[in-house]
Design a protein around this motif. Structure first.
Motif, PDB file in Angstrom:
ATOM      1  N   PRO A 206       1.183   4.882   1.868  1.00 19.69           N
ATOM      2  CA  PRO A 206       2.108   5.846   2.480  1.00 19.69           C
ATOM      3  C   PRO A 206       3.310   6.191   1.606  1.00 19.69           C
ATOM      4  O   PRO A 206       3.925   7.261   1.787  1.00 19.69           O
ATOM      5  CB  PRO A 206       2.535   5.138   3.768  1.00 19.69           C
ATOM      6  CG  PRO A 206       1.375   4.259   4.112  1.00 19.69           C
ATOM      7  CD  PRO A 206       0.878   3.766   2.793  1.00 19.69           C
ATOM      8  N   ASP A 207       3.651   5.323   0.656  1.00 18.40           N
ATOM      9  CA  ASP A 207       4.779   5.599  -0.239  1.00 18.40           C
ATOM     10  C   ASP A 207       4.360   6.381  -1.486  1.00 18.40           C
ATOM     11  O   ASP A 207       5.190   6.633  -2.370  1.00 18.40           O
ATOM     12  CB  ASP A 207       5.445   4.278  -0.661  1.00 18.40           C
ATOM     13  CG  ASP A 207       6.061   3.549   0.513  1.00 18.40           C
ATOM     14  OD1 ASP A 207       6.635   4.227   1.398  1.00 18.40           O
ATOM     15  OD2 ASP A 207       5.964   2.307   0.563  1.00 18.40           O
ATOM     16  N   GLY A 208       3.099   6.721  -1.554  1.00 14.44           N
ATOM     17  CA  GLY A 208       2.629   7.484  -2.703  1.00 14.44           C
ATOM     18  C   GLY A 208       2.276   6.646  -3.912  1.00 14.44           C
ATOM     19  O   GLY A 208       2.017   7.198  -4.989  1.00 14.44           O
ATOM     20  N   LEU A 209       2.256   5.325  -3.757  1.00 14.76           N
ATOM     21  CA  LEU A 209       1.895   4.442  -4.869  1.00 14.76           C
ATOM     22  C   LEU A 209       0.390   4.187  -4.860  1.00 14.76           C
ATOM     23  O   LEU A 209      -0.247   4.140  -3.806  1.00 14.76           O
ATOM     24  CB  LEU A 209       2.651   3.119  -4.765  1.00 14.76           C
ATOM     25  CG  LEU A 209       4.180   3.216  -4.708  1.00 14.76           C
ATOM     26  CD1 LEU A 209       4.789   1.826  -4.601  1.00 14.76           C
ATOM     27  CD2 LEU A 209       4.718   3.974  -5.917  1.00 14.76           C
ATOM     28  N   ILE A 210      -0.172   4.010  -6.038  1.00 13.62           N
ATOM     29  CA  ILE A 210      -1.614   3.776  -6.145  1.00 13.62           C
ATOM     30  C   ILE A 210      -1.939   2.381  -5.621  1.00 13.62           C
ATOM     31  O   ILE A 210      -1.487   1.373  -6.159  1.00 13.62           O
ATOM     32  CB  ILE A 210      -2.077   3.926  -7.608  1.00 13.62           C
ATOM     33  CG1 ILE A 210      -1.812   5.352  -8.088  1.00 13.62           C
ATOM     34  CG2 ILE A 210      -3.572   3.601  -7.735  1.00 13.62           C
ATOM     35  CD1 ILE A 210      -2.053   5.547  -9.564  1.00 13.62           C
ATOM     36  N   SER A 211      -2.727   2.341  -4.557  1.00 17.29           N
ATOM     37  CA  SER A 211      -3.061   1.068  -3.907  1.00 17.29           C
ATOM     38  C   SER A 211      -4.486   0.611  -4.218  1.00 17.29           C
ATOM     39  O   SER A 211      -4.837  -0.547  -3.950  1.00 17.29           O
ATOM     40  CB  SER A 211      -2.900   1.203  -2.389  1.00 17.29           C
ATOM     41  OG  SER A 211      -3.700   2.273  -1.894  1.00 17.29           O
ATOM     42  N   TYR A 212      -5.284   1.502  -4.772  1.00 20.13           N
ATOM     43  CA  TYR A 212      -6.683   1.172  -5.079  1.00 20.13           C
ATOM     44  C   TYR A 212      -7.120   2.038  -6.246  1.00 20.13           C
ATOM     45  O   TYR A 212      -6.906   3.262  -6.237  1.00 20.13           O
ATOM     46  CB  TYR A 212      -7.564   1.457  -3.858  1.00 20.13           C
ATOM     47  CG  TYR A 212      -9.015   1.064  -4.014  1.00 20.13           C
ATOM     48  CD1 TYR A 212      -9.457  -0.200  -3.640  1.00 20.13           C
ATOM     49  CD2 TYR A 212      -9.958   1.970  -4.508  1.00 20.13           C
ATOM     50  CE1 TYR A 212     -10.794  -0.569  -3.766  1.00 20.13           C
ATOM     51  CE2 TYR A 212     -11.299   1.616  -4.636  1.00 20.13           C
ATOM     52  CZ  TYR A 212     -11.707   0.348  -4.263  1.00 20.13           C
ATOM     53  OH  TYR A 212     -13.026  -0.009  -4.386  1.00 20.13           O
ATOM     54  N   ILE A 213      -7.721   1.414  -7.251  1.00 14.17           N
ATOM     55  CA  ILE A 213      -8.148   2.170  -8.431  1.00 14.17           C
ATOM     56  C   ILE A 213      -9.336   1.469  -9.088  1.00 14.17           C
ATOM     57  O   ILE A 213      -9.302   0.261  -9.321  1.00 14.17           O
ATOM     58  CB  ILE A 213      -6.980   2.342  -9.441  1.00 14.17           C
ATOM     59  CG1 ILE A 213      -7.433   3.118 -10.682  1.00 14.17           C
ATOM     60  CG2 ILE A 213      -6.363   1.013  -9.809  1.00 14.17           C
ATOM     61  CD1 ILE A 213      -7.603   4.583 -10.456  1.00 14.17           C
ATOM     62  N   ARG A 214     -10.396   2.225  -9.345  1.00 13.11           N
ATOM     63  CA  ARG A 214     -11.573   1.711 -10.035  1.00 13.11           C
ATOM     64  C   ARG A 214     -12.027   2.766 -11.050  1.00 13.11           C
ATOM     65  O   ARG A 214     -12.151   3.945 -10.709  1.00 13.11           O
ATOM     66  CB  ARG A 214     -12.717   1.427  -9.064  1.00 13.11           C
ATOM     67  CG  ARG A 214     -12.411   0.346  -8.018  1.00 13.11           C
ATOM     68  CD  ARG A 214     -12.345  -1.035  -8.637  1.00 13.11           C
ATOM     69  NE  ARG A 214     -12.199  -2.067  -7.622  1.00 13.11           N
ATOM     70  CZ  ARG A 214     -11.045  -2.468  -7.107  1.00 13.11           C
ATOM     71  NH1 ARG A 214      -9.909  -1.895  -7.521  1.00 13.11           N
ATOM     72  NH2 ARG A 214     -11.001  -3.417  -6.191  1.00 13.11           N
ATOM     73  N   ILE A 215     -12.292   2.314 -12.266  1.00 14.99           N
ATOM     74  CA  ILE A 215     -12.761   3.199 -13.328  1.00 14.99           C
ATOM     75  C   ILE A 215     -14.012   2.588 -13.959  1.00 14.99           C
ATOM     76  O   ILE A 215     -13.979   1.475 -14.473  1.00 14.99           O
ATOM     77  CB  ILE A 215     -11.703   3.401 -14.439  1.00 14.99           C
ATOM     78  CG1 ILE A 215     -10.365   3.854 -13.859  1.00 14.99           C
ATOM     79  CG2 ILE A 215     -12.220   4.398 -15.473  1.00 14.99           C
ATOM     80  CD1 ILE A 215     -10.354   5.244 -13.308  1.00 14.99           C
TER      81      ILE A 215
END
Length: 285
Positions: A206-215
């Motif tokens: 909700p704060d616009g921060l990346i909470s999940y990332i997979r590459i």
């Protein structure tokens, strides 16, 4: 070219196929869709004593949802994946990648299990499997076991699949609610295979921060790999253009770049950076 002489037999069940593999004394090969195996046979890059056709084993087909995972039978064709509503709803990036495989004839006959078990470095599915934290179910004479995609690919056309076992299904982790994803590739103009392919999945809080990332990246080297340095650079931060650019510059760090007449290692490294940045910008900005 004409293949060398081999015996041909059809298996009607997974158990029968495993038995036939055992009886072949290491000389058996499984035939599913055939789009990867048949060219190798014609060029005599593989010369099996026995070809075991598993195309009639219906228990290896289908798509289902089990808790937080989508389970896909190894013999499920690309066409079936594209038409399945469960895949469209929960794993749109898998459908996006499959849509870029070959042509309509290949998508009609090719199978997801064959793609992963063949382990072609330029195939599209391995990078997606890594980004979706896939688990591969392997059945052998001692029963079934689950193998993480991250440890399944060992080298070009080499996997952790024992020679008397069968890949029966693949389960993909469903990304969190609100996650966006994409699969982008720079395709070889003649073959359509990935010179570099990038699968990116991300979600923000909700704060616009990346909470999940997979590459997941395929095509660049001998095996597909997770670009964990990129993930670490972005996780917990705001997805600004500058941070995405800085993170994408690290995309080749975990992989050993390949080199051939079409693309040098340096060029593949550049493509990893460019396509990772494009993928991240498309889902985060």
């Amino acid at each position: 070219m004409i293949p060398s002489t081999f015996s041909y037999v059809q298996a009607q069940s997974v158990r029968e196929a495993i038995q036939l593999l055992q009886e072949s004394n290491g000389e058996g090969k499984l035939l599913a869709g055939g789009h990867s195996l048949v060219p190798l046979l014609k060029f005599r890059l593989t010369t099996p004593g026995t070809l075991i056709d598993i195309g009639s084993v219906e228990e290896l087909r289908g798509v289902g949802k089990e808790e937080n995972r989508i389970v896909v039978g190894a013999l499920t064709s690309y066409k079936q994946i594209l038409r399945d509503p469960t895949v469209s709803e929960h794993l749109p990036v898998l459908a996006e990648a499959v849509r870029q495989i070959g042509d309509i004839q290949i998508r009609n006959r090719g199978t997801i299990g064959g793609n992963l078990a063949h382990a072609d470095p330029a195939a599209d599915i391995p990078g997606v499997a890594l980004a979706l934290e896939a688990l591969l179910e392997i059945q052998g004479e001692d029963g079934a076991e689950l193998v993480e995609a991250d440890g399944f690919f060992l080298g070009p056309l080499v996997t952790a699949l024992p020679e008397t076992s069968i890949l029966t299904s693949v389960s993909f982790l469903i990304p969190p609610d609100g996650a966006k994803s994409t699969y982008l590739k720079y395709a070889h103009p003649a073959s359509g295979y990935a010179v570099v392919g990038v699968c990116a999945i991300a979600a923000t809080d909700p704060d616009g921060l990346i909470s999940y990332i997979r590459i997941g990246i395929n095509g660049a080297g001998d095996i597909a790999y997770r670009a964990r340095s990129v993930e670490d650079k972005l996780l917990g931060h705001s997805p600004t253009p500058d941070r995405i650019r800085e993170a994408a510059a690290m995309a080749a760090e975990e992989g050993e770049m390949g080199s051939d007449h079409f693309a040098s290692a340096e060029y593949r490294k550049h493509l990893c950076t460019v396509y990772t940045e494009r993928a991240l910008r498309s889902i985060l900005l």
